[in-house]
Design a protein around this motif. Structure first.
Motif, PDB file in Angstrom:
ATOM      1  N   GLN A  58      40.602  21.386   4.033  1.00  0.00           N
ATOM      2  CA  GLN A  58      40.301  21.294   5.453  1.00  0.00           C
ATOM      3  C   GLN A  58      38.810  21.006   5.736  1.00  0.00           C
ATOM      4  O   GLN A  58      38.303  20.307   6.631  1.00  0.00           O
ATOM      5  CB  GLN A  58      40.792  22.534   6.122  1.00  0.00           C
ATOM      6  N   ALA A  59      37.998  21.520   4.873  1.00  0.00           N
ATOM      7  CA  ALA A  59      36.341  21.253   4.951  1.00  0.00           C
ATOM      8  C   ALA A  59      36.024  19.677   4.826  1.00  0.00           C
ATOM      9  O   ALA A  59      35.211  19.075   5.657  1.00  0.00           O
ATOM     10  CB  ALA A  59      35.711  22.258   4.173  1.00  0.00           C
ATOM     11  N   LEU A  60      36.606  19.319   4.036  1.00  0.00           N
ATOM     12  CA  LEU A  60      36.694  17.762   3.711  1.00  0.00           C
ATOM     13  C   LEU A  60      37.086  16.955   4.649  1.00  0.00           C
ATOM     14  O   LEU A  60      36.541  15.991   4.975  1.00  0.00           O
ATOM     15  CB  LEU A  60      37.165  17.476   2.254  1.00  0.00           C
ATOM     16  N   ALA A  61      38.323  17.389   5.209  1.00  0.00           N
ATOM     17  CA  ALA A  61      38.954  16.422   6.273  1.00  0.00           C
ATOM     18  C   ALA A  61      37.905  16.763   7.354  1.00  0.00           C
ATOM     19  O   ALA A  61      37.681  15.546   8.297  1.00  0.00           O
ATOM     20  CB  ALA A  61      40.392  17.111   6.691  1.00  0.00           C
ATOM     21  N   ASP A  62      37.535  17.862   7.837  1.00  0.00           N
ATOM     22  CA  ASP A  62      36.566  18.118   8.956  1.00  0.00           C
ATOM     23  C   ASP A  62      35.306  17.183   8.743  1.00  0.00           C
ATOM     24  O   ASP A  62      34.521  16.747   9.518  1.00  0.00           O
ATOM     25  CB  ASP A  62      36.466  19.510   8.988  1.00  0.00           C
ATOM     26  N   ALA A  63      34.786  17.059   7.436  1.00  0.00           N
ATOM     27  CA  ALA A  63      33.574  16.276   7.240  1.00  0.00           C
ATOM     28  C   ALA A  63      34.003  14.684   7.466  1.00  0.00           C
ATOM     29  O   ALA A  63      32.921  14.088   7.353  1.00  0.00           O
ATOM     30  CB  ALA A  63      33.165  16.450   5.930  1.00  0.00           C
ATOM     31  N   GLY A  64      35.216  14.302   7.821  1.00  0.00           N
ATOM     32  CA  GLY A  64      35.498  12.928   7.945  1.00  0.00           C
ATOM     33  C   GLY A  64      36.097  12.269   6.945  1.00  0.00           C
ATOM     34  O   GLY A  64      36.580  11.090   7.060  1.00  0.00           O
ATOM     35  N   PHE A  65      36.600  12.859   5.791  1.00  0.00           N
ATOM     36  CA  PHE A  65      37.413  12.341   4.747  1.00  0.00           C
ATOM     37  C   PHE A  65      38.709  12.339   5.231  1.00  0.00           C
ATOM     38  O   PHE A  65      39.294  12.930   5.799  1.00  0.00           O
ATOM     39  CB  PHE A  65      37.146  12.920   3.179  1.00  0.00           C
ATOM     40  N   ARG A  66      39.437  10.868   4.891  1.00  0.00           N
ATOM     41  CA  ARG A  66      40.806  10.651   5.489  1.00  0.00           C
ATOM     42  C   ARG A  66      41.737  10.591   4.383  1.00  0.00           C
ATOM     43  O   ARG A  66      43.033  10.580   4.244  1.00  0.00           O
ATOM     44  CB  ARG A  66      40.716   9.440   6.335  1.00  0.00           C
ATOM     45  N   SER A  67      41.111  10.430   3.153  1.00  0.00           N
ATOM     46  CA  SER A  67      41.960  10.501   1.821  1.00  0.00           C
ATOM     47  C   SER A  67      41.213  10.695   0.861  1.00  0.00           C
ATOM     48  O   SER A  67      39.993  10.961   0.648  1.00  0.00           O
ATOM     49  CB  SER A  67      42.624   8.799   1.743  1.00  0.00           C
ATOM     50  N   ILE A  68      41.943  11.366  -0.446  1.00  0.00           N
ATOM     51  CA  ILE A  68      41.211  11.857  -1.660  1.00  0.00           C
ATOM     52  C   ILE A  68      42.171  10.992  -2.848  1.00  0.00           C
ATOM     53  O   ILE A  68      43.346  10.654  -2.798  1.00  0.00           O
ATOM     54  CB  ILE A  68      41.354  13.426  -1.661  1.00  0.00           C
ATOM     55  N   ILE A  69      41.318  10.709  -3.781  1.00  0.00           N
ATOM     56  CA  ILE A  69      41.862  10.287  -4.981  1.00  0.00           C
ATOM     57  C   ILE A  69      41.537  11.291  -6.333  1.00  0.00           C
ATOM     58  O   ILE A  69      40.153  11.653  -6.571  1.00  0.00           O
ATOM     59  CB  ILE A  69      41.482   8.768  -5.377  1.00  0.00           C
ATOM     60  N   ALA A  96      46.631  11.287  -0.269  1.00  0.00           N
ATOM     61  CA  ALA A  96      46.309  11.478  -1.474  1.00  0.00           C
ATOM     62  C   ALA A  96      46.991  10.678  -2.606  1.00  0.00           C
ATOM     63  O   ALA A  96      48.134  10.183  -2.590  1.00  0.00           O
ATOM     64  CB  ALA A  96      46.354  13.114  -1.827  1.00  0.00           C
ATOM     65  N   ARG A  97      46.123  10.337  -3.659  1.00  0.00           N
ATOM     66  CA  ARG A  97      46.481   9.476  -4.737  1.00  0.00           C
ATOM     67  C   ARG A  97      46.159  10.173  -6.037  1.00  0.00           C
ATOM     68  O   ARG A  97      44.892  10.805  -6.112  1.00  0.00           O
ATOM     69  CB  ARG A  97      46.219   8.116  -4.801  1.00  0.00           C
ATOM     70  N   HIS A  98      46.733  10.147  -7.105  1.00  0.00           N
ATOM     71  CA  HIS A  98      46.515  10.499  -8.245  1.00  0.00           C
ATOM     72  C   HIS A  98      46.639   9.471  -9.382  1.00  0.00           C
ATOM     73  O   HIS A  98      47.425   8.769  -9.557  1.00  0.00           O
ATOM     74  CB  HIS A  98      47.499  11.756  -8.803  1.00  0.00           C
TER      75      HIS A  98
END
Length: 139
Positions: free
Chosen positions: A23-34, A62-64
């Motif tokens: 949630q903190a990452l999303a709040d920091a503006g990230f919209r996706s994660i790999i 999210a992607r793996h």
């Protein structure tokens, strides 16, 4: 988790993320994660399914794309580049230290950037990818 290191407008990289930080990452503006870590790489590492669930709960895609250190193929880099192109940005990629993610970024961008530029950008973020120079040049 360490502070994400920006490699481009679309990508930052970091070491292992904690599902509780999504949630903190999303709040920091990230919209996706790999994720570039295989499950079970080291004891205590959160499972991909746990990270993916937390990311989606925080509103991120999210992607793996797990890769083994020292064994990153051109196909791995192509998968990473395709994921980065297809995901909403900015994206955060992670592995144990961030180096694999920086390596995948550099290899997936070698056609459009000089090896010196890629190596310098990674170095500015704290990652030494100079040993990739020959691979970055051949692309």
């Amino acid at each position: 988790m360490t502070q994400p290191k920006r490699l481009s407008d679309r990508l930052s990289v970091t070491s292992q993320v904690d599902p509780a930080s999504m949630q903190a990452l999303a709040d920091a503006g990230f919209r996706s994660i790999i994720s570039n870590r295989p499950d079970g790489e080291e004891p205590g590492q959160p499972a991909w399914t746990t990270i993916e669930h937390a990311a989606r709960e925080a509103g991120m895609e999210a992607r793996h794309i797990p890769v083994t250190p020292g064994a990153i193929s051109d196909e791995d880099a192509a998968h990473f580049g395709a994921a980065l192109d297809g995901l909403p940005g900015p994206t955060l990629a992670f592995c144990r230290t961030g180096t694999r993610s920086a390596t995948l970024w550099a290899l997936s961008n070698a056609d459009g950037h000089s090896p010196d530029e890629l190596i310098a950008t990674a170095a500015d973020a704290g990652y030494d990818i100079a040993p990739l120079r020959d691979r970055l040049t051949r692309r």
